[in-house]
Design an enzyme around this catalytic site. Structure first.
Site, mmCIF file in Angstrom:
data_model
loop_
_atom_site.group_PDB
_atom_site.id
_atom_site.type_symbol
_atom_site.label_atom_id
_atom_site.label_comp_id
_atom_site.label_asym_id
_atom_site.label_seq_id
_atom_site.Cartn_x
_atom_site.Cartn_y
_atom_site.Cartn_z
ATOM 1 N N CYS A 205 -3.367 -4.997 11.556
ATOM 2 C CA CYS A 205 -4.598 -5.321 10.838
ATOM 3 C C CYS A 205 -5.152 -3.998 10.317
ATOM 4 C CB CYS A 205 -5.586 -5.970 11.795
ATOM 5 S SG CYS A 205 -7.231 -6.179 11.108
ATOM 6 N N CYS B 129 -4.547 -5.266 3.126
ATOM 7 C CA CYS B 129 -4.915 -6.163 4.240
ATOM 8 C C CYS B 129 -3.648 -6.961 4.518
ATOM 9 C CB CYS B 129 -6.053 -7.079 3.800
ATOM 10 S SG CYS B 129 -6.328 -8.497 4.884
HETATM 11 N N1 DGL Z 1 -5.435 -8.756 8.338
HETATM 12 C C1 DGL Z 1 -6.691 -8.045 8.462
HETATM 13 C C2 DGL Z 1 -6.560 -6.701 7.725
HETATM 14 O O1 DGL Z 1 -5.436 -6.261 7.511
HETATM 15 C C3 DGL Z 1 -7.783 -8.974 8.046
HETATM 16 C C4 DGL Z 1 -9.132 -8.528 8.355
HETATM 17 C C5 DGL Z 1 -10.151 -9.613 8.542
HETATM 18 O O2 DGL Z 1 -10.037 -10.373 9.483
HETATM 19 O O3 DGL Z 1 -11.116 -9.633 7.747
HETATM 20 O O4 DGL Z 1 -7.519 -6.033 7.394
#
Ligand code: DGL
Length: 256
Positions: free
Chosen positions: A74, A181
């Protein structure tokens, strides 16, 4: 820490499946446990303190589950919590995803670039250092508030209109798109439909290579059966089903 331990990997939801699938491609004999924090997602708009606390709890859980290395799949969590986690848990290596902006510098520096990421990632000190270091002076930053959440829910119509109203403004203006993301590679096709022909940059395959190097250099490579376990903080069976479906579509293995 021993070689038969698992690779622990976590995200605020199922977006990190785009990282796991790259890991499985080059480390098919590792057993992995994936933790999706659906109870607390999205992470994108949370404070540093909240994210650090959430990540700390997940890491404690993964260590109890016999993980030999932890992958932060993440970008938001990496940007805000990796320094804290590395200082607190010195006994375990962390491998953290970050927006693939250096790849733009290395391979497509001369072209205009759109960076898509959460607000949290974009405002973080870590991302701003990266930006300063590799700035190509033709970069547009787009904090995509709420987009990860829409992808998490899989709402195709909402995603389509969100993209038209946001990245639509960059049509014919950019040639590179950084998917900052881990949820965004899941809608690469939809992004392309709005922007036309662009080159995508995603750090997942480089992360997988870095992870393999770390395991190799520390004598931690396993020759196991490549079992993938899924845990969700709300124990959502529907989420688990979707996770394994996407993993299979991305060329990862299915549940064993
Ligand atoms: N997959 C997360 C990232 O790479 C998502 C973040 C979220 O939950 O807003 O930032």
């Amino acid at each position: 820490m021993n070689r038969s331990g698992k690779i622990g990997i976590f995200d605020s939801g199922i977006g990190g499946v785009t990282v796991l699938s790259e890991i499985i491609k080059i480390l098919p004999n590792e057993n992995c446990i994936y933790y999706s924090d659906s109870k607390n997602n999205p992470y994108g708009d949370k404070t540093d303190e909240e994210i650090i606390q959430l990540c700390d709890n997940i890491v404690q859980y993964l260590i109890k589950e016999d993980c030999k290395v932890i992958v932060i799949a993440c970008n938001t969590a990496s940007a805000k919590a990796v320094n804290f986690l590395r200082e607190k848990y010195t006994q375990i290596p962390f491998v953290a995803i970050e927006p693939a902006y250096k790849m733009v510098h290395d391979f497509a520096y001369s072209k205009p670039t759109l960076v898509m990421a959460t607000k949290g990632t974009m405002e973080s000190e870590k991302f701003n250092c990266l930006l300063k270091k590799y700035d190509n002076h033709q970069t547009f930053l787009l904090p995509c508030m709420g987009l990860a959440d829409k992808i998490e829910r899989g709402d195709k119509e909402e995603i389509k209109s969100y993209l038209e109203n946001t990245i639509g403004l960059y049509k014919n203006k950019v040639e590179n798109v950084v998917l900052g993301c881990t949820h965004y590679p899941l809608i690469q096709k939809e992004i392309q439909e709005v922007l036309g022909q662009v080159q995508f940059f995603n750090g997942a395959s480089n992360l997988a290579k870095r992870l393999k190097d770390i395991l190799t250099n520390n004598g931690l490579l396993n020759n196991g059966e490549g079992k993938i376990l899924f845990e969700d903080s709300q124990n959502l069976k529907e989420k688990e089903k979707r996770f394994f479906m996407i993993l299979e579509r991305l060329g990862g293995t299915n549940e064993k």
